[in-house]
Design a protein around this motif. Structure first.
Motif, PDB file in Angstrom:
ATOM      1  N   SER A   1       0.804  -1.220   0.000  1.00  0.00           N
ATOM      2  CA  SER A   1       0.000   0.000   0.000  1.00  0.00           C
ATOM      3  C   SER A   1       0.841   1.276   0.000  1.00  0.00           C
ATOM      4  O   SER A   1       0.345   2.336  -0.377  1.00  0.00           O
ATOM      5  CB  SER A   1      -0.948   0.012   1.199  1.00  0.00           C
ATOM      6  OG  SER A   1      -0.208   0.035   2.395  1.00  0.00           O
ATOM      7  N   VAL A   2       2.096   1.204   0.390  1.00  0.00           N
ATOM      8  CA  VAL A   2       2.934   2.399   0.430  1.00  0.00           C
ATOM      9  C   VAL A   2       4.142   2.325  -0.495  1.00  0.00           C
ATOM     10  O   VAL A   2       5.001   3.210  -0.469  1.00  0.00           O
ATOM     11  CB  VAL A   2       3.420   2.712   1.870  1.00  0.00           C
ATOM     12  CG1 VAL A   2       2.263   3.064   2.761  1.00  0.00           C
ATOM     13  CG2 VAL A   2       4.230   1.578   2.427  1.00  0.00           C
TER      14      VAL A   2
ATOM     15  N   GLU B   1      -0.392  14.512  -1.950  1.00  0.00           N
ATOM     16  CA  GLU B   1      -1.824  14.648  -2.222  1.00  0.00           C
ATOM     17  C   GLU B   1      -2.202  13.937  -3.524  1.00  0.00           C
ATOM     18  O   GLU B   1      -3.182  13.184  -3.582  1.00  0.00           O
ATOM     19  CB  GLU B   1      -2.203  16.121  -2.308  1.00  0.00           C
ATOM     20  CG  GLU B   1      -3.676  16.349  -2.574  1.00  0.00           C
ATOM     21  CD  GLU B   1      -4.049  17.826  -2.668  1.00  0.00           C
ATOM     22  OE1 GLU B   1      -5.233  18.102  -2.845  1.00  0.00           O
ATOM     23  OE2 GLU B   1      -3.151  18.692  -2.571  1.00  0.00           O
ATOM     24  N   LYS B   2      -1.406  14.134  -4.560  1.00  0.00           N
ATOM     25  CA  LYS B   2      -1.681  13.487  -5.853  1.00  0.00           C
ATOM     26  C   LYS B   2      -1.629  11.965  -5.710  1.00  0.00           C
ATOM     27  O   LYS B   2      -2.495  11.250  -6.213  1.00  0.00           O
ATOM     28  CB  LYS B   2      -0.662  13.966  -6.894  1.00  0.00           C
ATOM     29  CG  LYS B   2      -0.874  13.365  -8.261  1.00  0.00           C
ATOM     30  CD  LYS B   2       0.159  13.865  -9.249  1.00  0.00           C
ATOM     31  CE  LYS B   2      -0.013  13.173 -10.595  1.00  0.00           C
ATOM     32  NZ  LYS B   2       1.023  13.557 -11.541  1.00  0.00           N
ATOM     33  N   TRP B   3      -0.611  11.461  -5.005  1.00  0.00           N
ATOM     34  CA  TRP B   3      -0.480  10.015  -4.810  1.00  0.00           C
ATOM     35  C   TRP B   3      -1.677   9.450  -4.051  1.00  0.00           C
ATOM     36  O   TRP B   3      -2.210   8.394  -4.400  1.00  0.00           O
ATOM     37  CB  TRP B   3       0.821   9.709  -4.071  1.00  0.00           C
ATOM     38  CG  TRP B   3       0.950   8.276  -3.681  1.00  0.00           C
ATOM     39  CD1 TRP B   3       1.229   7.221  -4.499  1.00  0.00           C
ATOM     40  CD2 TRP B   3       0.767   7.724  -2.376  1.00  0.00           C
ATOM     41  NE1 TRP B   3       1.243   6.055  -3.770  1.00  0.00           N
ATOM     42  CE2 TRP B   3       0.961   6.335  -2.468  1.00  0.00           C
ATOM     43  CE3 TRP B   3       0.465   8.277  -1.132  1.00  0.00           C
ATOM     44  CZ2 TRP B   3       0.861   5.497  -1.367  1.00  0.00           C
ATOM     45  CZ3 TRP B   3       0.371   7.443  -0.038  1.00  0.00           C
ATOM     46  CH2 TRP B   3       0.566   6.069  -0.168  1.00  0.00           C
ATOM     47  N   LEU B   4      -2.117  10.159  -3.010  1.00  0.00           N
ATOM     48  CA  LEU B   4      -3.274   9.703  -2.239  1.00  0.00           C
ATOM     49  C   LEU B   4      -4.534   9.653  -3.101  1.00  0.00           C
ATOM     50  O   LEU B   4      -5.297   8.685  -3.044  1.00  0.00           O
ATOM     51  CB  LEU B   4      -3.508  10.603  -1.028  1.00  0.00           C
ATOM     52  CG  LEU B   4      -2.557  10.408   0.135  1.00  0.00           C
ATOM     53  CD1 LEU B   4      -2.707  11.519   1.158  1.00  0.00           C
ATOM     54  CD2 LEU B   4      -2.774   9.055   0.774  1.00  0.00           C
ATOM     55  N   LEU B   5      -4.754  10.676  -3.912  1.00  0.00           N
ATOM     56  CA  LEU B   5      -5.941  10.705  -4.768  1.00  0.00           C
ATOM     57  C   LEU B   5      -5.914   9.575  -5.797  1.00  0.00           C
ATOM     58  O   LEU B   5      -6.925   8.908  -6.032  1.00  0.00           O
ATOM     59  CB  LEU B   5      -6.073  12.066  -5.458  1.00  0.00           C
ATOM     60  CG  LEU B   5      -6.412  13.238  -4.526  1.00  0.00           C
ATOM     61  CD1 LEU B   5      -6.348  14.562  -5.279  1.00  0.00           C
ATOM     62  CD2 LEU B   5      -7.776  13.037  -3.891  1.00  0.00           C
ATOM     63  N   VAL B   6      -4.764   9.343  -6.402  1.00  0.00           N
ATOM     64  CA  VAL B   6      -4.634   8.251  -7.374  1.00  0.00           C
ATOM     65  C   VAL B   6      -4.854   6.910  -6.682  1.00  0.00           C
ATOM     66  O   VAL B   6      -5.560   6.034  -7.201  1.00  0.00           O
ATOM     67  CB  VAL B   6      -3.256   8.305  -8.078  1.00  0.00           C
ATOM     68  CG1 VAL B   6      -2.977   7.036  -8.855  1.00  0.00           C
ATOM     69  CG2 VAL B   6      -3.178   9.514  -8.991  1.00  0.00           C
ATOM     70  N   SER B   7      -4.277   6.728  -5.488  1.00  0.00           N
ATOM     71  CA  SER B   7      -4.442   5.476  -4.740  1.00  0.00           C
ATOM     72  C   SER B   7      -5.896   5.240  -4.377  1.00  0.00           C
ATOM     73  O   SER B   7      -6.400   4.117  -4.482  1.00  0.00           O
ATOM     74  CB  SER B   7      -3.598   5.498  -3.469  1.00  0.00           C
ATOM     75  OG  SER B   7      -2.237   5.572  -3.783  1.00  0.00           O
ATOM     76  N   LEU B   8      -6.585   6.286  -3.958  1.00  0.00           N
ATOM     77  CA  LEU B   8      -8.004   6.153  -3.620  1.00  0.00           C
ATOM     78  C   LEU B   8      -8.839   5.828  -4.858  1.00  0.00           C
ATOM     79  O   LEU B   8      -9.762   5.019  -4.795  1.00  0.00           O
ATOM     80  CB  LEU B   8      -8.516   7.428  -2.949  1.00  0.00           C
ATOM     81  CG  LEU B   8      -8.004   7.674  -1.532  1.00  0.00           C
ATOM     82  CD1 LEU B   8      -8.414   9.055  -1.046  1.00  0.00           C
ATOM     83  CD2 LEU B   8      -8.497   6.594  -0.585  1.00  0.00           C
TER      84      LEU B   8
END
Length: 156
Positions: A82-83, A112-119
């Motif tokens: 996940s990371v 922020e971009k990585w979190l949005l893509v992951s979600l």
């Protein structure tokens, strides 16, 4: 043939790695002995040694009419998938990053971009799984009931 202490230690490592590789499901003692070509005596000695070290737990169970033990690792390796692609791992400013600093996870655009893509990816996986499960045929007249109820809602 009796194993010496060095052989038992080597065997202990092999047994433990095999138990860990079976994850949360564990492995039957008898399967493990067959897989590693051990006698039940040597295998039991190693399992007890691992249990005393709190590395495994043994659960007594009935399998094919015989009592045996299922072996489980008490702690499994952490899944880091996940990371793995988190930008922090390769960020040139990571050493200066802190909550109060000029580089902060609170204001980091890369994070922020990585979190949005992951979600988004996680949401897509959930939607695909839901679509796949809804396409499976229903049994026991459920299909007819659901189609007649949808007709009732469209005509009223």
């Amino acid at each position: 043939m009796t194993l010496n202490e060095a052989q038992i230690e080597d065997l202990t490592g092999k047994v433990f790695r095999t138990i860990v590789s079976n994850g949360k499901d564990g492995i039957l003692q008898s399967e493990l002995w067959k897989e590693l070509d051990l006698t039940s005596r040597d295998g039991s000695r190693v399992a007890i040694r691992l249990e005393r070290r709190s590395l495994i737990r043994r659960k007594k169970m009935l399998e094919n009419g015989r009592w045996t033990y299922k072996l489980f690792a008490t702690k499994l390796p952490i899944d880091t998938s996940s990371v793995e692609n988190a930008p922090c791992l390769t960020c040139q400013y990571e050493h200066m990053c802190s909550l109060e600093g000029s580089y902060s996870p609170i204001t980091c655009g890369l994070l922020e971009k990585w979190l949005l893509v992951s979600l988004d990816l996680a949401d897509q996986k959930r939607q695909m799984a839901a679509a796949a499960s809804s396409q499976q045929p229903k049994g026991n007249g459920e299909e007819e009931a659901s189609s007649s109820s949808s007709l009732a809602t469209t005509t009223t």
